[in-house]
Design an enzyme around this catalytic site. Structure first.
Site, PDB file in Angstrom:
ATOM      1  N   VAL A 211       0.835  -1.202   0.000  1.00 57.18           N
ATOM      2  CA  VAL A 211       0.000   0.000   0.000  1.00 57.18           C
ATOM      3  C   VAL A 211       0.869   1.252   0.000  1.00 57.18           C
ATOM      4  O   VAL A 211       0.561   2.241  -0.659  1.00 57.18           O
ATOM      5  CB  VAL A 211      -0.923  -0.008   1.236  1.00 57.18           C
ATOM      6  CG1 VAL A 211      -1.711   1.275   1.323  1.00 57.18           C
ATOM      7  CG2 VAL A 211      -1.850  -1.211   1.189  1.00 57.18           C
ATOM      8  N   CYS A 212       1.965   1.156   0.693  1.00 56.56           N
ATOM      9  CA  CYS A 212       2.745   2.375   0.893  1.00 56.56           C
ATOM     10  C   CYS A 212       3.514   2.785  -0.345  1.00 56.56           C
ATOM     11  O   CYS A 212       3.549   3.965  -0.679  1.00 56.56           O
ATOM     12  CB  CYS A 212       3.665   2.174   2.089  1.00 56.56           C
ATOM     13  SG  CYS A 212       2.689   1.833   3.559  1.00 56.56           S
TER      14      CYS A 212
END
Lengths: 203, 203
Positions: free
Chosen positions: B90-91
């Protein structure tokens, strides 16, 4: 024992890859594979682990754990196949579906695991497996540094296809760590002996 | 000049990665980056090419062509950012969206190209770019053998995260091949200085 005839599909991309990569390709089995029928994979690679395909978040949660070969092969009947890489086209996507679509026949043959391994990181491999909707049938393992394939002599430089160090296309039937059957394509772009239908006839 | 404040997102996976990877990480900019403000990237890496992200079939059709750095940077205003790898959570997916969502501001600044580069093959990178729906805004290039990042001293071993040789997380503003601005995260899991909002304030 499956009797399905291997359907050889026509595929322009595969043929083109063959054309591009045949430069410098050695004749069938002339390369130095270190694995053959009779080889104990676990004993041959005691320090090698594979990386179960998973999302990045699951990788973090597992503290980037790896799986020793003994946990994959010991006391188990395993069919394993290797391919040059995730997202390498329609044709390598036919390799996975051939196993996915025959998973019931492998279960009938008391095969405990059908495994796909590739020189990819486990997050890329996971995304590809999800895209192919194959995770329910097949276990996917990454060999991110190629150490598994190198130990078995199945590594192959595919820099000409912008892939770098990868692997041959191959399949094997392994019982309690010992290789019973090994099939290696002459060229990674071939799909003649490494599909599910072929190895089902050999089990 | 954009004045948007960089929003530092809370992300457990990123923090966990940081925790896992900080072992052995050198202090900020203490590693031997060979690129800095003033460096002419094209002159520094005259023999290096990148690989435009594309499907396998398009790769075959192009005969696995590559793109020389001069074709990417000469006579152009380019914002380029690098990250550890496709599908790394996600990051890192926030890294690409930060540029995608600000593409209009880069156009306002007369930036000709916004480029994402990673040590991945171009087929994996293409699949990831499509998943992120970012291909219309951002150009994606693979550095499959890491030669671009190695030449610039921005390579980083991320084997601890099961990734192998990859890169730092970084961004740069490059005009006619010359680096005007360079931002390198202390840790690849950080997202403090390499996002779009930050470099928009530096252009």
């Amino acid at each position: 024992m499956a009797s399905t005839i291997l359907k050889r599909t026509s595929c322009s991309a595969m043929k083109s890859m063959a054309g591009s990569l045949r430069i410098g390709v050695t004749p069938f089995r002339a390369f130095a594979a270190k694995v053959e029928a009779g080889t104990d994979i676990v004993a041959a690679a005691p320090d090698v682990s594979l990386q179960k395909a998973r999302s990045w978040d699951d990788g973090v949660a597992s503290k980037f754990s790896t799986t020793p070969l003994k946990d994959i092969f010991r006391d188990r009947r395993v069919v394993i196949f290797g391919l040059p890489g995730a997202y390498t086209g329609v044709c390598s996507q036919q390799h996975v579906p051939s196993y996915k679509n025959n998973i019931g026949k492998f279960r009938d043959e008391k095969v405990d695991s059908v495994i796909c391994v590739a020189v990819n990181d486990p997050y890329v491999l996971n995304a590809w497996a999800e895209k192919l909707e194959a995770k329910d049938a097949i276990e996917f393992y990454g060999d991110f540094d190629g150490s598994f394939h190198k130990t078995l002599g199945l590594e192959k430089d595919l820099s000409a296809a912008l892939l770098g160090p990868r692997s041959h296309r191959w399949s094997a039937f392994v019982v309690d760590g010992k290789v019973k059957v090994l099939n290696i394509e002459e060229n990674p772009s071939d799909f003649k002996v490494s599909g599910a239908e072929h190895i089902l006839k050999q089990i």
